[in-house]
Design a protein around this motif. Structure first.
Motif, PDB file in Angstrom:
ATOM      1  N   UNK A 167       3.188   7.800  -2.399  1.00  0.00           N
ATOM      2  CA  UNK A 167       3.007   6.347  -3.154  1.00  0.00           C
ATOM      3  C   UNK A 167       2.513   5.490  -2.200  1.00  0.00           C
ATOM      4  N   UNK A 168       3.153   5.450  -1.002  1.00  0.00           N
ATOM      5  CA  UNK A 168       2.477   4.268   0.107  1.00  0.00           C
ATOM      6  C   UNK A 168       1.296   4.202   0.150  1.00  0.00           C
ATOM      7  N   UNK A 169       0.482   5.443   0.361  1.00  0.00           N
ATOM      8  CA  UNK A 169      -1.019   5.387   0.428  1.00  0.00           C
ATOM      9  C   UNK A 169      -1.816   4.799  -0.879  1.00  0.00           C
ATOM     10  N   UNK A 170      -1.081   5.049  -2.047  1.00  0.00           N
ATOM     11  CA  UNK A 170      -1.760   4.516  -3.259  1.00  0.00           C
ATOM     12  C   UNK A 170      -1.556   2.874  -3.244  1.00  0.00           C
ATOM     13  N   UNK A 171      -0.265   2.573  -2.888  1.00  0.00           N
ATOM     14  CA  UNK A 171      -0.262   0.891  -2.819  1.00  0.00           C
ATOM     15  C   UNK A 171      -1.041   0.188  -1.915  1.00  0.00           C
ATOM     16  N   UNK A 172      -1.129   1.120  -0.748  1.00  0.00           N
ATOM     17  CA  UNK A 172      -2.129   0.400   0.355  1.00  0.00           C
ATOM     18  C   UNK A 172      -3.638   0.471  -0.192  1.00  0.00           C
ATOM     19  N   UNK A 173      -3.892   1.483  -0.868  1.00  0.00           N
ATOM     20  CA  UNK A 173      -5.365   1.356  -1.398  1.00  0.00           C
ATOM     21  C   UNK A 173      -5.500   0.303  -2.509  1.00  0.00           C
TER      22      UNK A 173
ATOM     23  N   UNK B  60      -4.223  -2.401  -2.322  1.00  0.00           N
ATOM     24  CA  UNK B  60      -4.166  -3.740  -1.980  1.00  0.00           C
ATOM     25  C   UNK B  60      -5.497  -4.009  -0.901  1.00  0.00           C
ATOM     26  N   UNK B  61      -6.426  -2.959  -0.953  1.00  0.00           N
ATOM     27  CA  UNK B  61      -7.551  -3.109  -0.138  1.00  0.00           C
ATOM     28  C   UNK B  61      -7.681  -2.159   1.286  1.00  0.00           C
ATOM     29  N   UNK B  62      -6.735  -1.177   0.976  1.00  0.00           N
ATOM     30  CA  UNK B  62      -6.717  -0.411   2.142  1.00  0.00           C
ATOM     31  C   UNK B  62      -5.970  -0.894   3.451  1.00  0.00           C
ATOM     32  N   UNK B  63      -5.890  -0.056   4.535  1.00  0.00           N
ATOM     33  CA  UNK B  63      -4.993  -0.367   5.594  1.00  0.00           C
ATOM     34  C   UNK B  63      -5.570  -1.340   6.391  1.00  0.00           C
ATOM     35  N   UNK B  64      -5.106  -2.594   6.732  1.00  0.00           N
ATOM     36  CA  UNK B  64      -5.616  -3.704   7.432  1.00  0.00           C
ATOM     37  C   UNK B  64      -4.863  -3.596   8.914  1.00  0.00           C
ATOM     38  N   UNK B  65      -5.700  -3.561   9.822  1.00  0.00           N
ATOM     39  CA  UNK B  65      -5.267  -3.618  11.249  1.00  0.00           C
ATOM     40  C   UNK B  65      -5.190  -5.225  11.733  1.00  0.00           C
ATOM     41  N   UNK B  66      -4.125  -5.482  12.227  1.00  0.00           N
ATOM     42  CA  UNK B  66      -4.159  -6.953  12.763  1.00  0.00           C
ATOM     43  C   UNK B  66      -3.975  -6.852  14.380  1.00  0.00           C
ATOM     44  N   UNK B  67      -4.890  -7.587  15.023  1.00  0.00           N
ATOM     45  CA  UNK B  67      -5.086  -7.755  16.330  1.00  0.00           C
ATOM     46  C   UNK B  67      -4.139  -8.836  16.911  1.00  0.00           C
ATOM     47  N   UNK B  68      -3.636  -8.748  18.007  1.00  0.00           N
ATOM     48  CA  UNK B  68      -2.806  -9.832  18.639  1.00  0.00           C
ATOM     49  C   UNK B  68      -3.324 -10.635  19.824  1.00  0.00           C
TER      50      UNK B  68
END
Length: 173
Positions: free
Chosen positions: A157-163, A165-173
């Protein structure tokens, strides 16, 4: 309101078992009246044997339901045991199908004659179909071009929600 679920289950089991008993007496009574009185000349030993053999599964299932699901009361009238749930899925559901199908076959055999007993062959065919679909469902049911079964890729379910929203986004610090 102690044991509300037990009381509800006992009441629904009693109602369903009584309804089934009356329906069984009615259907079998129609068979005996129609075949015994109206079509007496065609009611042979073969007809009686077919009736006894092919209606026995329904009668045995009904006896089983009565033994397992009829509520037991103690001396004070309180529910001692509510019985098994007659609305359960799986085997109980299949046994209800056999009971109701047998009612139809007995009615048609009373009205149309002995050839109607052939309608009973639907039950084993349905059983084979249900077993096959269960088996293929357990093996995955998907095959590639070479005919090799392939397991289904499960998405959480988590993967479906992420997809969504536009896929998994990586944030850099």
């Amino acid at each position: 309101m102690a044991q509300k679920a037990t009381k509800t289950l006992a009441a629904s089991n009693t109602a369903r078992l009584n309804q089934t008993l009356y329906l069984t007496l009615f259907i079998h009574g129609i068979f005996w009246l129609v075949r015994g009185l109206l079509f007496r000349s065609t009611f042979t030993r073969r007809s009686l044997l077919l009736y006894l053999v092919l209606s026995s599964p329904q009668l045995l299932i009904q006896f089983l339901f009565e033994r397992q699901s009829r509520p037991k009361l103690n001396d004070a009238g309180a529910i001692q045991r509510a019985g098994e749930d007659l609305e359960a899925k799986g085997l109980t559901e299949y046994m209800w199908d056999v009971v109701y199908w047998t009612y139809g076959v007995i009615f048609f055999a009373a009205v149309a004659g002995d050839w109607s007993w052939w309608l009973w062959t639907v039950v084993p065919m349905y059983s084979a179909y249900a077993a096959w679909t269960t088996y293929t469902g357990m093996t995955g049911g998907y095959t590639d071009a070479a005919g090799v079964p392939q397991p289904e890729a499960a998405t959480s379910k988590r993967q479906v929600k992420m997809e969504k929203r536009g896929g998994q986004k990586v944030s850099y610090r």
